[in-house]
Design a protein around this motif. Sequence first.
Motif, PDB file in Angstrom:
ATOM      1  N   ARG A 398       0.826  -1.209   0.000  1.00 10.78           N
ATOM      2  CA  ARG A 398       0.000   0.000   0.000  1.00 10.78           C
ATOM      3  C   ARG A 398       0.861   1.261   0.000  1.00 10.78           C
ATOM      4  N   GLU A 399       1.840   1.313   0.881  1.00  8.02           N
ATOM      5  CA  GLU A 399       2.643   2.523   1.014  1.00  8.02           C
ATOM      6  C   GLU A 399       3.582   2.727  -0.170  1.00  8.02           C
ATOM      7  N   PHE A 400       4.013   1.638  -0.774  1.00 16.89           N
ATOM      8  CA  PHE A 400       4.947   1.721  -1.898  1.00 16.89           C
ATOM      9  C   PHE A 400       4.233   1.976  -3.221  1.00 16.89           C
ATOM     10  N   GLY A 401       2.972   1.582  -3.295  1.00 16.79           N
ATOM     11  CA  GLY A 401       2.263   1.662  -4.568  1.00 16.79           C
ATOM     12  C   GLY A 401       2.603   0.496  -5.473  1.00 16.79           C
ATOM     13  N   TRP A 402       2.615  -0.701  -4.896  1.00 22.04           N
ATOM     14  CA  TRP A 402       2.991  -1.917  -5.624  1.00 22.04           C
ATOM     15  C   TRP A 402       2.056  -2.194  -6.803  1.00 22.04           C
ATOM     16  N   HIS A 403       0.815  -1.734  -6.704  1.00 22.23           N
ATOM     17  CA  HIS A 403      -0.155  -1.998  -7.769  1.00 22.23           C
ATOM     18  C   HIS A 403       0.248  -1.325  -9.077  1.00 22.23           C
ATOM     19  N   ARG A 404       1.148  -0.334  -9.007  1.00 23.16           N
ATOM     20  CA  ARG A 404       1.587   0.345 -10.230  1.00 23.16           C
ATOM     21  C   ARG A 404       2.704  -0.402 -10.944  1.00 23.16           C
ATOM     22  N   ARG A 405       3.181  -1.468 -10.366  1.00 20.90           N
ATOM     23  CA  ARG A 405       4.278  -2.229 -10.978  1.00 20.90           C
ATOM     24  C   ARG A 405       3.787  -2.976 -12.217  1.00 20.90           C
ATOM     25  N   ASN A 406       4.503  -2.834 -13.313  1.00 14.30           N
ATOM     26  CA  ASN A 406       4.229  -3.617 -14.519  1.00 14.30           C
ATOM     27  C   ASN A 406       5.014  -4.915 -14.413  1.00 14.30           C
ATOM     28  N   PRO A 407       4.364  -6.069 -14.379  1.00  8.78           N
ATOM     29  CA  PRO A 407       5.094  -7.328 -14.194  1.00  8.78           C
ATOM     30  C   PRO A 407       5.971  -7.711 -15.379  1.00  8.78           C
ATOM     31  N   LYS A 408       5.751  -7.096 -16.514  1.00  5.35           N
ATOM     32  CA  LYS A 408       6.558  -7.431 -17.686  1.00  5.35           C
ATOM     33  C   LYS A 408       7.896  -6.709 -17.616  1.00  5.35           C
ATOM     34  N   PRO A 409       9.016  -7.444 -17.564  1.00  3.52           N
ATOM     35  CA  PRO A 409      10.321  -6.799 -17.474  1.00  3.52           C
ATOM     36  C   PRO A 409      10.603  -5.893 -18.674  1.00  3.52           C
ATOM     37  N   ARG A 410      11.352  -4.855 -18.392  1.00  3.26           N
ATOM     38  CA  ARG A 410      11.826  -3.896 -19.398  1.00  3.26           C
ATOM     39  C   ARG A 410      10.664  -3.203 -20.128  1.00  3.26           C
ATOM     40  N   SER A 411       9.604  -2.936 -19.405  1.00  4.69           N
ATOM     41  CA  SER A 411       8.422  -2.353 -20.040  1.00  4.69           C
ATOM     42  C   SER A 411       8.148  -0.924 -19.594  1.00  4.69           C
ATOM     43  N   THR A 412       8.908  -0.421 -18.603  1.00  2.26           N
ATOM     44  CA  THR A 412       8.676   0.921 -18.088  1.00  2.26           C
ATOM     45  C   THR A 412       9.941   1.751 -18.249  1.00  2.26           C
ATOM     46  N   ARG A 413       9.814   2.920 -18.880  1.00  2.00           N
ATOM     47  CA  ARG A 413      10.968   3.769 -19.132  1.00  2.00           C
ATOM     48  C   ARG A 413      10.696   5.188 -18.666  1.00  2.00           C
ATOM     49  N   ASP A 414      11.794   5.870 -18.381  1.00  2.00           N
ATOM     50  CA  ASP A 414      11.772   7.303 -18.113  1.00  2.00           C
ATOM     51  C   ASP A 414      12.961   7.893 -18.871  1.00  2.00           C
ATOM     52  N   GLY A 415      12.758   8.224 -20.124  1.00  2.00           N
ATOM     53  CA  GLY A 415      13.852   8.666 -20.980  1.00  2.00           C
ATOM     54  C   GLY A 415      14.822   7.522 -21.226  1.00  2.00           C
ATOM     55  N   ASP A 416      16.096   7.736 -20.878  1.00  2.00           N
ATOM     56  CA  ASP A 416      17.110   6.689 -21.062  1.00  2.00           C
ATOM     57  C   ASP A 416      17.105   5.668 -19.933  1.00  2.00           C
ATOM     58  N   TRP A 417      16.273   5.872 -18.929  1.00  2.00           N
ATOM     59  CA  TRP A 417      16.285   5.015 -17.747  1.00  2.00           C
ATOM     60  C   TRP A 417      15.181   3.961 -17.831  1.00  2.00           C
ATOM     61  N   LEU A 418      15.569   2.724 -17.554  1.00  2.00           N
ATOM     62  CA  LEU A 418      14.613   1.631 -17.413  1.00  2.00           C
ATOM     63  C   LEU A 418      14.188   1.563 -15.951  1.00  2.00           C
ATOM     64  N   ILE A 419      12.890   1.524 -15.680  1.00  2.00           N
ATOM     65  CA  ILE A 419      12.366   1.594 -14.320  1.00  2.00           C
ATOM     66  C   ILE A 419      11.835   0.228 -13.908  1.00  2.00           C
ATOM     67  N   GLY A 420      12.169  -0.179 -12.694  1.00  2.00           N
ATOM     68  CA  GLY A 420      11.681  -1.464 -12.196  1.00  2.00           C
ATOM     69  C   GLY A 420      11.375  -1.426 -10.714  1.00  2.00           C
ATOM     70  N   MET A 421      10.475  -2.298 -10.296  1.00  2.00           N
ATOM     71  CA  MET A 421      10.124  -2.443  -8.887  1.00  2.00           C
ATOM     72  C   MET A 421      10.375  -3.883  -8.452  1.00  2.00           C
ATOM     73  N   GLY A 422      10.841  -4.031  -7.245  1.00  2.00           N
ATOM     74  CA  GLY A 422      11.071  -5.358  -6.687  1.00  2.00           C
ATOM     75  C   GLY A 422      10.815  -5.365  -5.200  1.00  2.00           C
ATOM     76  N   MET A 423      10.606  -6.551  -4.660  1.00  2.00           N
ATOM     77  CA  MET A 423      10.398  -6.677  -3.220  1.00  2.00           C
ATOM     78  C   MET A 423      11.035  -7.973  -2.734  1.00  2.00           C
TER      79      MET A 423
END
Length: 729
Positions: A398-423
Amino acid sequence: MSQPQAAVGASVPRVDARLRVTGRTKFAGDNSPDGVVHAVIVDSSVGRGRVTGVDARAALAQTGVLKVISHLNAPKLPPRTGWWPPPGALRPFQDDRVRFFGHPVAVVVATTLEVAQHAASLVEVSYDAEPVSTDMGTADSAGDPETYARGDADGALGAAAVKLDLAYRMARNHHNPMEPAGTVARWDGDKLTIWEKTNWVAGAMMTMASEFGMPQDKIRVIAPVVGGGFGSAGRTWVHTVIAALAAREVKRPVKLLLTRRQTYFGVGFRPAYEYGLRLGSDRRGRLSASVHDVRAETSSYETHSEGVLEPGRMLYSTPNVRQEYGHVPLDVNTPTFMRGPGYASGAFPVESAMDELAHELGLDPIELRLRNEPAADESTGLPFSTRRLRDCYRVGAREFGWHRRNPKPRSTRDGDWLIGMGMAAGVYDTERSAAQASVRLDADGTALLQSATSDMGPGTATSMTQVAADALGLTMRQVTFRLGDSLMPPAPVHAASQTMASVGSAVQDGCDKLRKQAITLAVKDEGSPLHGVDPADVVVRGGRLHVKDNPARGETYQRLLARNNRTHLETLGSYAGAPESGKFSFYAYAATFAEVAVDARLGLVRVRRMVGVYDAARIISPRLADSQAIGAMIGGIGQALLEHTVTDHRDGRIVNANLADYLVPTHADIPKDLKAFFIEGEDYEADPIGVKGLGEIVIVGVAPAIANAVFNATGRRIRELPITPEALL
């Protein structure tokens, strides 16, 4: 009897904060008794062999040099007695053997530090060097491995619908606290006093007694503050014995401080690991089997073990488990415990593998863990005293916002940066040991408590003052807690997250006893407003004893003691420690969530934010707890991305034995968004004050959470720590 709680649970500043920030705190090396001289160790320049000669003539010719001690002229130490130090621990200058690069081969004693340093550089040592073994990848395990088994792991693995066969590696890490190790030793006849960087004054006292064949009551160890340790100051190392030996030889106090470089082979390290892990599960993710094959480095003269197998043994419900833990003796100094010892290392492969299994099955990593939550500790068959790991997952998500994580690897970007979440989850044993604390209430209404415990950073004096203040019914300003002197009541090593439970319980016991003394004195005193009142109906608040439901009827400690001509009341609090055979399984738990950004072209990893949620039972001091957690997240960033001791295997030399080349997290590596949350609850089955250990659990799981986030960002599964840019290119 229910005492009002005002200090415990309050977010208060450290009681010694002003001393620390103004530089008035006195560390071991700041002590300079009259006549003190300086010692500098001469380290071996080969990694294995024999000393064939020590030419000290040039050193002795320097003005101010008092003595050069080596195996050629050192006194023979008597056979060791007692159980501590452990068998095989290094002894100084007792033979000509060189066991590792940097092994002390001589010590120079001089009137000034500068002269001692220069003279040490003039000592010429010759060697008969032998081939050195420092590479765990080419060395063999020795002795019988530690083993554990339940069920038929190999059979169940063969029948599993889903199988993973994985191999992980973890690099050696060094502690690098701000205060390097050091000792000041003084002999007064047959009595020895040492000012020591240690978080176990009793251990230092036992070591000196054993090394010099003398009674413990002839030894005093003083260590009221420790400038960080992370495990490096948990035992007494050979430089302390050298300082005491040199002081006895020159008949003057001796100050011996290790250089930063010398700490890399003088006070232990987190050992490197190779960890093979095979998992089996059904298609729904229910674990059926796990096989763990672990190899860890140790020294050739001692065997260091730690709880690296524990997370894989009890964290998840697994009916069939087989584990082997083999030691690889190398020509290195002995490893030791480092924050989250064993568990932090063991969590990396276990939690990475769970993430790999979740990806293989297309399950959310939290859901996979929930499907494998055990009903009891399957390694012992005991029920858990408390286990709020599900709550840790829920609050963290809840506090981290885990629901926003895209489970597909290498699918979220911020310009040149690849974004990922893990626990990742974490677990750490709830240690408790016998402890004592003296409590004295003076006629002016102030209290003094003393215990031979330590404080290497978590704020021991502050948290103990909080417990004492509430138990005595005083404000924190009216309570002083002193520590770190072997003349004080005994306490266990300030390690393994046991100080709050152990010493805190002794403090609670002593303060309860003293408060009851005062109440008994009052209700029996015909001149007291409380005369004849049932003692169970009396509480103390703000230094005033009064009837629980009638605050107007009462009196202060000062008036009570003055009327009875008492200068003070005094008692000794004690805690017996954990029972030998328990009814429950005691652990603290964690869930760590991390978001990383990985440069798609350069492979650079940046941690953007982290959330840690902890089941550590009752939190005595929220501000200190938050500090512990944030510090552990930073340490976990180092373990995951930066820290790596590099050895030249030709001679065993540590190449990066300095803070320029051994990388630790700095401000540029640390995100602003680090948050810690603590699940409410107590564990009075664990100890009388309802706490669990906190200092270790907060780092367990940080490194795998980051590694899992890196996979989510890049699709690259890195199974070796630290995760370097070249591994991601």
